[in-house]
Every structure is written in structure tokens, then in C-alpha cells.
Design a protein around this motif. Structure first.
Motif, PDB file in Angstrom:
ATOM      1  N   UNK A  60       0.789  -1.241   0.000  1.00  0.00           N
ATOM      2  CA  UNK A  60       0.000   0.000   0.000  1.00  0.00           C
ATOM      3  C   UNK A  60       0.822   1.293   0.000  1.00  0.00           C
ATOM      4  N   UNK A  61       2.138   1.220   0.150  1.00  0.00           N
ATOM      5  CA  UNK A  61       2.934   2.453   0.127  1.00  0.00           C
ATOM      6  C   UNK A  61       2.861   3.057  -1.278  1.00  0.00           C
ATOM      7  N   UNK A  62       2.558   4.355  -1.362  1.00  0.00           N
ATOM      8  CA  UNK A  62       2.139   4.931  -2.643  1.00  0.00           C
ATOM      9  C   UNK A  62       3.181   5.805  -3.340  1.00  0.00           C
ATOM     10  N   UNK A  63       4.264   6.175  -2.670  1.00  0.00           N
ATOM     11  CA  UNK A  63       5.245   7.065  -3.305  1.00  0.00           C
ATOM     12  C   UNK A  63       6.329   6.231  -3.986  1.00  0.00           C
ATOM     13  N   UNK A  64       6.665   6.641  -5.199  1.00  0.00           N
ATOM     14  CA  UNK A  64       7.646   5.875  -5.983  1.00  0.00           C
ATOM     15  C   UNK A  64       9.050   6.428  -5.748  1.00  0.00           C
ATOM     16  N   UNK A  65      10.018   5.538  -5.737  1.00  0.00           N
ATOM     17  CA  UNK A  65      11.416   5.942  -5.511  1.00  0.00           C
ATOM     18  C   UNK A  65      11.516   6.671  -4.170  1.00  0.00           C
ATOM     19  N   UNK A  66      10.750   6.179  -3.203  1.00  0.00           N
ATOM     20  CA  UNK A  66      10.555   6.937  -1.959  1.00  0.00           C
ATOM     21  C   UNK A  66      11.769   6.938  -1.059  1.00  0.00           C
ATOM     22  N   UNK A  67      12.670   5.971  -1.245  1.00  0.00           N
ATOM     23  CA  UNK A  67      13.865   5.942  -0.405  1.00  0.00           C
ATOM     24  C   UNK A  67      15.133   6.232  -1.183  1.00  0.00           C
ATOM     25  N   UNK A  68      14.998   6.542  -2.456  1.00  0.00           N
ATOM     26  CA  UNK A  68      16.181   6.698  -3.310  1.00  0.00           C
ATOM     27  C   UNK A  68      17.125   5.523  -3.057  1.00  0.00           C
ATOM     28  N   UNK A  69      16.549   4.319  -3.109  1.00  0.00           N
ATOM     29  CA  UNK A  69      17.340   3.119  -2.823  1.00  0.00           C
ATOM     30  C   UNK A  69      18.220   2.755  -4.005  1.00  0.00           C
ATOM     31  N   UNK A  85      15.551  23.722  -5.981  1.00  0.00           N
ATOM     32  CA  UNK A  85      16.026  22.593  -6.794  1.00  0.00           C
ATOM     33  C   UNK A  85      16.172  21.352  -5.902  1.00  0.00           C
ATOM     34  N   UNK A  86      16.194  20.193  -6.577  1.00  0.00           N
ATOM     35  CA  UNK A  86      16.306  18.910  -5.874  1.00  0.00           C
ATOM     36  C   UNK A  86      17.577  18.191  -6.311  1.00  0.00           C
ATOM     37  N   UNK A  87      18.113  17.387  -5.408  1.00  0.00           N
ATOM     38  CA  UNK A  87      19.270  16.557  -5.763  1.00  0.00           C
ATOM     39  C   UNK A  87      19.257  15.285  -4.929  1.00  0.00           C
ATOM     40  N   UNK A  88      19.875  14.242  -5.497  1.00  0.00           N
ATOM     41  CA  UNK A  88      20.116  13.025  -4.702  1.00  0.00           C
ATOM     42  C   UNK A  88      21.386  13.294  -3.905  1.00  0.00           C
ATOM     43  N   UNK A  89      21.291  13.191  -2.592  1.00  0.00           N
ATOM     44  CA  UNK A  89      22.421  13.552  -1.726  1.00  0.00           C
ATOM     45  C   UNK A  89      23.072  12.286  -1.177  1.00  0.00           C
ATOM     46  N   UNK A  96      22.597   3.055   6.882  1.00  0.00           N
ATOM     47  CA  UNK A  96      23.549   2.281   6.089  1.00  0.00           C
ATOM     48  C   UNK A  96      22.839   1.613   4.914  1.00  0.00           C
ATOM     49  N   UNK A  97      21.607   1.161   5.164  1.00  0.00           N
ATOM     50  CA  UNK A  97      20.863   0.467   4.110  1.00  0.00           C
ATOM     51  C   UNK A  97      20.359   1.433   3.050  1.00  0.00           C
ATOM     52  N   UNK A  98      20.043   2.642   3.483  1.00  0.00           N
ATOM     53  CA  UNK A  98      19.529   3.650   2.539  1.00  0.00           C
ATOM     54  C   UNK A  98      20.507   4.827   2.559  1.00  0.00           C
ATOM     55  N   UNK A  99      21.521   4.730   1.709  1.00  0.00           N
ATOM     56  CA  UNK A  99      22.644   5.666   1.831  1.00  0.00           C
ATOM     57  C   UNK A  99      22.442   6.993   1.105  1.00  0.00           C
ATOM     58  N   UNK A 100      21.201   7.338   0.839  1.00  0.00           N
ATOM     59  CA  UNK A 100      20.925   8.589   0.115  1.00  0.00           C
ATOM     60  C   UNK A 100      19.783   9.338   0.781  1.00  0.00           C
ATOM     61  N   UNK A 101      19.683  10.593   0.442  1.00  0.00           N
ATOM     62  CA  UNK A 101      18.496  11.355   0.838  1.00  0.00           C
ATOM     63  C   UNK A 101      18.187  12.363  -0.262  1.00  0.00           C
ATOM     64  N   UNK A 102      17.021  12.938  -0.139  1.00  0.00           N
ATOM     65  CA  UNK A 102      16.549  13.911  -1.138  1.00  0.00           C
ATOM     66  C   UNK A 102      16.869  15.305  -0.595  1.00  0.00           C
TER      67      UNK A 102
END
Ligand code: AHR
Length: 628
Positions: A60-69, A85-89, A96-102
Motif C-alpha cells: 500500500x505504500x504509494x510514493x515511488x522511488x521513496x527511499x532513493x534506494x 532545486x532537488x538533488x540526490x544527496x 547504512x541500508x539507505x545511503x541517500x536522501x533527497x
């Protein structure tokens, strides 16, 4: 005689079909004595993440690419809102498992609403329930965060909330908020998060944004009700997961790894799935098992058996090199079945599930007869079997192929074999008696089957062919223990495989119950526990039948694989009334899709005259008589 004027699709019946001389007859005499016991778990489901059936589908989670995994995420599905502006940081990993943020960058002097949107999985289904939004935020900030669900073409708001929040640059802060919503008329809805640009000092980081509607049975991190409900209605008996090819991985390192699909979502890295897209693994091992529990399904766990779908040729892992993978399965089983005193049972309990899960069926691998897997499968199967059976003697093992040249010369007693059958309509019908004369020693699981013809939607002739095949299975359900249509679900906008049982778009009202779905439903909800002998003067074809009973109710399942309506007479001693459900269309190519619903089942009450039920089965029809 029962009239079928209410049947959808029959309004266009040519006059020709109503002429008596075009109707042939079949008389069936159902015995109320003796019979064979049938498998109590015959009908169920096979699930893997294909066609966004999981991510973007029943999960049921509805956002795509939600963790920038993943190792190289991009900004797919995200867009900046306002003067920002937006960037993958990569410098501000969430975990450790999700090494990125928006990262949201805002220039000095900018004020007013700035932020970002997410378009979901080709839209967001806003169903009018209370939504739950969770995200992590990092950066010096104090102020209001506005979250909105807004029509992407219309700007109409279907839900919004304002969160007063502060955050710091030293660490991520978790934020949760509920959003009351009103139902959107289609899936063209964006998720939008904005803040006042004047309150941002340079940039803010966001991690793992989640958006959930009310879930099926209110399960946290659960299933989407629009898809779970029609599946639940089928009253299936089992769920095979996590694949299919999606268990195998495109290489050993990309196989489905149970221990990366458990625990907090921010600790799940996700993986590149086999069906072209990245899997979040939010729908992980425990979620599958909750799914089973919430729908009363027995889990059938597929375990990786040393064989991946390596492109350009595969070398299966054999001998001592298999040991770590066998140990990994033993750990997985301890996680599922161990009590809290065991290492992995304690881990499960720490994640909120104290009681062990019930699991009694394990399938070793998937389709090991293909791609170079056959020659080593006997060895691999035996190694997994021996190790698991020693600890869990009550588990039923399923070999991933029925091909005898790939199997040990003598399968351990009680082992089942999995046979997959994707076939044309005519071929399925020609296989009606496939199981009639087989040795009864080795039970079968038809782990995947469907009519596959022209890469099309399930269509009436194909679905009748499936019904004929299922009648053949049910007549042999002392031997065939379980059978599952596959694949199960399809997001219309992102499809790798057709046909599928249920299809959907992100319009909250659009779930396409295909002709094959109706057949599965009719056969599964009308199940007996004893298969009854039927005597007839007619041979099988074009009409096929099977009769069963449970308590006082008798079920007669029928398929008319032909263009001529058929008069049917059914005699069952002492039965006087019943219900007849029929799915039919005179056009063998009729199908249901996102643009048309042509075929739905009809139900009529029927009574027996002089001990006989008489009715006409239309052309290209599947019928079930439930007599009491
Ligand atoms: O159902 C689609 C695929 O068909 C499955 O992943 C695989 O097991 C089979 O070949």
C-alpha cells in the motif's frame, strides 16, 4: 429451464443461438455414494513482484522511488515545487541500508512555498480514507510543513495537512502525520510537500518518505484494500512467494534475500528485481506472512536453491559451496518458526511478531529445469532437503520442477513436484486428462498456469479453457494438491507480462476483474471435500464437468468450450434447489479491461423438477451449480 436473459454479454446473442436445433444436450447423474477425497487446499495464489504487482500494487505504500534506494538512484518520480532545486544527496545518508536522501536547495532570499512533489507509481490512488505520511528530515528548520494530495492536471486538493516541525542539521528527525482525504476521480494525483522558503537555511534533507492509505485489515505497512479485497473474496487456500523468477535474481548477489526484507523500512536496502525495476522490499518476509494470516492462506515459501537467472548462461552453485545458502535458509526458517528463545525467533519478536508463524510448505528453487539448472538440481534439491528435513520433519517439500530427468531418482517420500503450464486455449483443453492416468505416488503443485495467447487480456475462450483444465485438475485432486493462476496482478501502466488475473490503474475505482478472475473465484468459493462420480451418456467435449460435495451441498462445475449452447440436465438424489452461477459470452474473444467490462457472472436460483435440474449452458460458458 432457466432463462439467462440477465447474463451480461448475452444481450448481443444472435437470434441463431436461441434456435432450439442449435442446442445440444448433456445429462449428468451425480452419485451420492463413495467418491474420492479432494485436496482441501486446491486453489490459491502465486505472487511475485512483476508488473508492479507489489511496489505500486498490493503493497500500500504509494510514493515511488521513496527511499532513493539502490547504488545509483536518480530523481525518478520527484520534481521541485516553487523556486527550489532537488538533488540526490550521498553526503547525508539516512541509514547504512539507505545511503541517500533527497536534498531540497533553496537560494537565499527566496520566500513562499518551496518543496517537491512525487507522482507515485503512475499516479496516486486517493480512496477517501485517512492517509498516513511519514518521512525523515534533516537540516536547521523550524516552521510549518504543508503536505497536499493534489490533482496533477486540475490542482484540485484531495487531502492536506500542516505539520509544525523543527529539525536539526546533526541528525534526521522522523515525522508522522495523518491526512484526511476525499476520493479522487482518477489516479492523476501528486503528493506535494512544501515549506516557506524563507525558513530554509540553504538546504533541507528528506529521507524515506512513505504514504499509506487505510490498509487491508488496518495492518501497519500493509496491503492496499482495492486489491486485497477482491483477492480475499476468492477464498484461496495458499500463497506462494516471493517468486517465480523474482526469487532467483539476475545473479547470485541479486537473489531475493530474506534478511534484507525484515525490520524497520529504513534498514531495508531493496534490490534490483528480475522484472526490470528496483524492489523496495517494503513488502518483505513478515508482510507476506501477515498477508497469509489476514486472508487465511497457507504460506508456500520459495527458497533460493543455488541457481540465478544469469544472463549469458548460468552456473549453478553445487557441492560445499551450497552450504552458506542452506544455512541461510535454516536461519530464515528459524526466523519464521523459532520461538523467542532462538536467535532469529528473538529477532522476529523484536520486530513485533512474538508468536512464530505457521509454515509447513517450502519450495526449493524455481523452474530448475530451465537455463542450465536441470543437471545439478537433484544434487541441490537433496542438499537443501536433507538439511531442512532434519530440523523440520513436518515440512512438505516441493521440487521446483516435475521433469523426472532433473529430479533425484527417488524423491523423498511426501515430496511434491511443481509443474508450470502457460499454454494456448486449445492446448489447455487438450490437457484436460493430463493427470488421469499418472502414478499417484508423487503429488503435484501446479504452481503457475494460465491461458497465454497473443499476449492478450484474459479472454472468454481462454478462461473457459482454464476452467476445462481446472475441471481436469479437480477430478484428480487426490494427486494435484494445489494450483495457482499466474501471474496474479498487473499495473496497466507498467506491465512486463500479460495476461494477469487482476489488473489495475491508480484510479481508486479501477480494478479489472478479468474473465479468468471470475473463473478462479467461481471454482474456489464452490469447493467440496469429496469428488463424486458422474455418469453420462455424453463424452467430454465440448462440455466438461466435475462434481463434488461438502456436507449437504453438491457442486457441479461445468465448462462449455464451444460456440453452441448446451442443454444440461443434472440429477442428484434428494437435491431440490440450488444456485447456478454462469460466466458466458457468445464472443470467444470478449474480455474485460481498463476500458470495458463485458463479462460478469450471473446467479440464478434453480429448482429440480422430478429430481432433475435442467438449464441451458450458453456458448463459451463456465457454470457452477451449487445444489442443496
Ligand atoms: O509468472 C511469470 C514467470 O513465469 C515466473 O516468474 C516464472 O516462474 C515463470 O517462468
Amino acid at each position: 429451464m432457466v432463462a439467462f436473459s440477465a447474463l451480461s454479454g448475452l444481450s448481443a446473442l444472435p437470434l441463431l443461438f436461441s434456435l432450439a436445433q442449435c442446442v445440444y444436450g448433456v445429462s449428468l447423474d451425480v452419485s451420492t455414494e463413495g467418491g474420492n477425497s479432494s485436496s482441501p487446499i486446491l486453489y490459491g495464489f502465486m505472487f511475485e513482484d512483476i508488473n508492479h504487482s507489489g511496489d505500486g500494487g498490493i503493497y500500500a505504500q504509494l510514493l515511488r522511488n521513496n527511499g532513493l534506494q539502490g547504488s545509483q538512484p536518480d530523481l525518478t518520480a520527484w520534481a521541485a515545487v516553487g523556486d527550489a532545486t532537488l538533488a540526490v544527496d550521498t553526503q547525508n545518508p539516512l541509514t547504512e541500508a539507505i545511503p541517500h536522501s533527497l536534498r531540497l536547495d533553496v537560494k537565499q532570499g527566496v520566500s513562499g512555498a518551496v518543496g517537491f512533489s512525487n507522482e507515485g507509481y503512475w499516479g496516486i490512488p486517493v480512496d477517501g480514507s485517512e492517509f498516513l505520511n511519514t518521512f525523515w528530515i534533516k537540516g536547521d528548520f523550524s516552521g510549518d510543513i504543508t503536505v497536499r494530495l493534489v490533482g496533477s492536471n486540475t490542482g484540485i486538493e484531495y487531502g492536506s495537512t500542516k505539520i509544525t516541525q523543527s529539525s536539526h542539521s546533526g541528525n534526521f528527525t522522523k515525522v508522522s502525520a495523518t491526512i484526511p482525504t476525499k476520493k479522487a476521480p482518477d489516479g492523476a494525483v501528486l503528493y506535494q510537500l512544501t515549506v516557506d522558503g524563507a525558513a530554509v537555511r540553504g538546504s533541507l534533507n528528506f529521507g524515506l518518505l512513505e504514504l499509506f492509505p487505510q490498509t487491508f485489515k488496518s495492518r501497519p505497512n500493509g496491503l492496499k484494500p482495492q486489491l486485497a479485497q477482491p483477492l480475499d473474496a476468492v477464498k484461496g487456500s495458499f500463497l506462494r512467494f516471493p517468486g517465480g523468477n523474482n526469487l532467483e535474481g539476475a545473479s547470485e548477489s541479486l537473489r531475493w534475500k530474506w534478511n534484507q526484507t525484515i525490520g524497520p523500512l529504513e534498514d531495508r536496502p531493496g534490490r534490483q528485481g528480475d522484472w526490470t525495476y528496483y524492489n523496495t522490499d517494503g513488502l518483505g518476509l513478515d508482510e507476506y506472512l501477515y498477508w497469509c494470516e489476514d486472508m487465511g492462506l497457507a504460506p508456500v515459501l520459495g527458497v533460493w536453491a543455488g541457481f540465478a537467472l544469469q544472463s549469458g548462461g548460468n552456473t549453478p552453485i553445487t557441492g560445499d559451496a551450497l552450504k552458506p545458502y542452506i544455512d541461510d535458509v535454516l536461519n530464515e526458517l528459524e526466523y519464521i518458526r523459532g520461538d523467542s528463545s532462538t536467535k532469529y525467533g528473538a529477532l522476529r519478536a523484536s520486530y513485533g511478531r512474538k508468536d512464530p508463524w505457521t509454515l509447513t510448505m517450502v519450495e526449493i528453487g524455481n523452474e530448475d529445469m530451465l537455463g542450465g539448472g536441470c543437471a545439478s538440481y537433484a544434487e541441490r534439491f537433496t542438499a537443501f532437503y536433507n538439511a531442512i528435513h532434519a530440523t523440520y520433519p513436518d515440512i512438505t517439500f516441493i521440487a521446483s520442477t516435475a521433469q523426472s530427468n532433473c529430479l533425484p531418482s527417488k524423491l523423498p517420500a511426501g515430496t511434491w513436484v511443481d509443474f508450470h503450464n502457460y499454454n494456448s486455449a486449445n492446448n489447455l483443453v487438450s490437457q484436460f486428462n493430463q493427470f488421469d492416468n499418472l502414478d499417484r505416488a508423487v503429488p503435484y503443485f501446479i504452481g503457475e498456469y494460465s491461458c497465454q495467447q497473443n499476449n492478450a487480456w484474459p479472454f472468454m475462450q481462454g478462461s473457459v479453457a482454464e476452467a476445462v483444465y481446472m475441471i481436469g485438475i479437480e477430478r484428480n485432486s487426490d494427486l494435484v494438491k494445489m494450483a495457482a493462476y499466474a501471474p496474479l496482478l498487473q499495473l496497466v501502466n507498467a506491465t512486463q507480462w500479460r495476461p494477469n488475473l487482476l489488473a489495475f490503474t491508480q484510479n481508486p475505482d479501477v480494478v479489472i476483474e478479468t474473465t479468468s478472475y471470475h473463473v478462479q473465484h467461481m471454482f474456489s468459493v464452490n469447493r467440496g471435500d469429496t469428488i463424486r462420480q458422474v455418469t453420462s451418456d455424453s463424452a467430454f467435449g465440448p462440455v466438461y464437468w466435475v462434481a463434488s460435495s461438502a456436507g449437504n451441498t453438491y457442486y457441479v462445475k461445468l465448462a462449455n468450450y464451444g460456440a453452441t449452447p448446451q442443454d444440461i440436465t443434472v440429477s442428484i438424489a434428494a437435491k431440490t434447489s440450488g444456485k447456478l452461477t454462469v460466466l458466458a459470452d457468445h464472443d470467444p474473444n470478449a474480455y474485460n479491461s481498463d476500458t470495458q467490462t463485458l463479462v460478469t457472472p450471473s446467479e440464478v436460483d434453480v429448482t429440480a423438477t422430478n429430481g432433475k435440474f435442467t438449464f441451458t449452458l450458453p456458448a463459451w460458458a463456465v457454470g457452477v451449480l451449487a445444489a442443496t
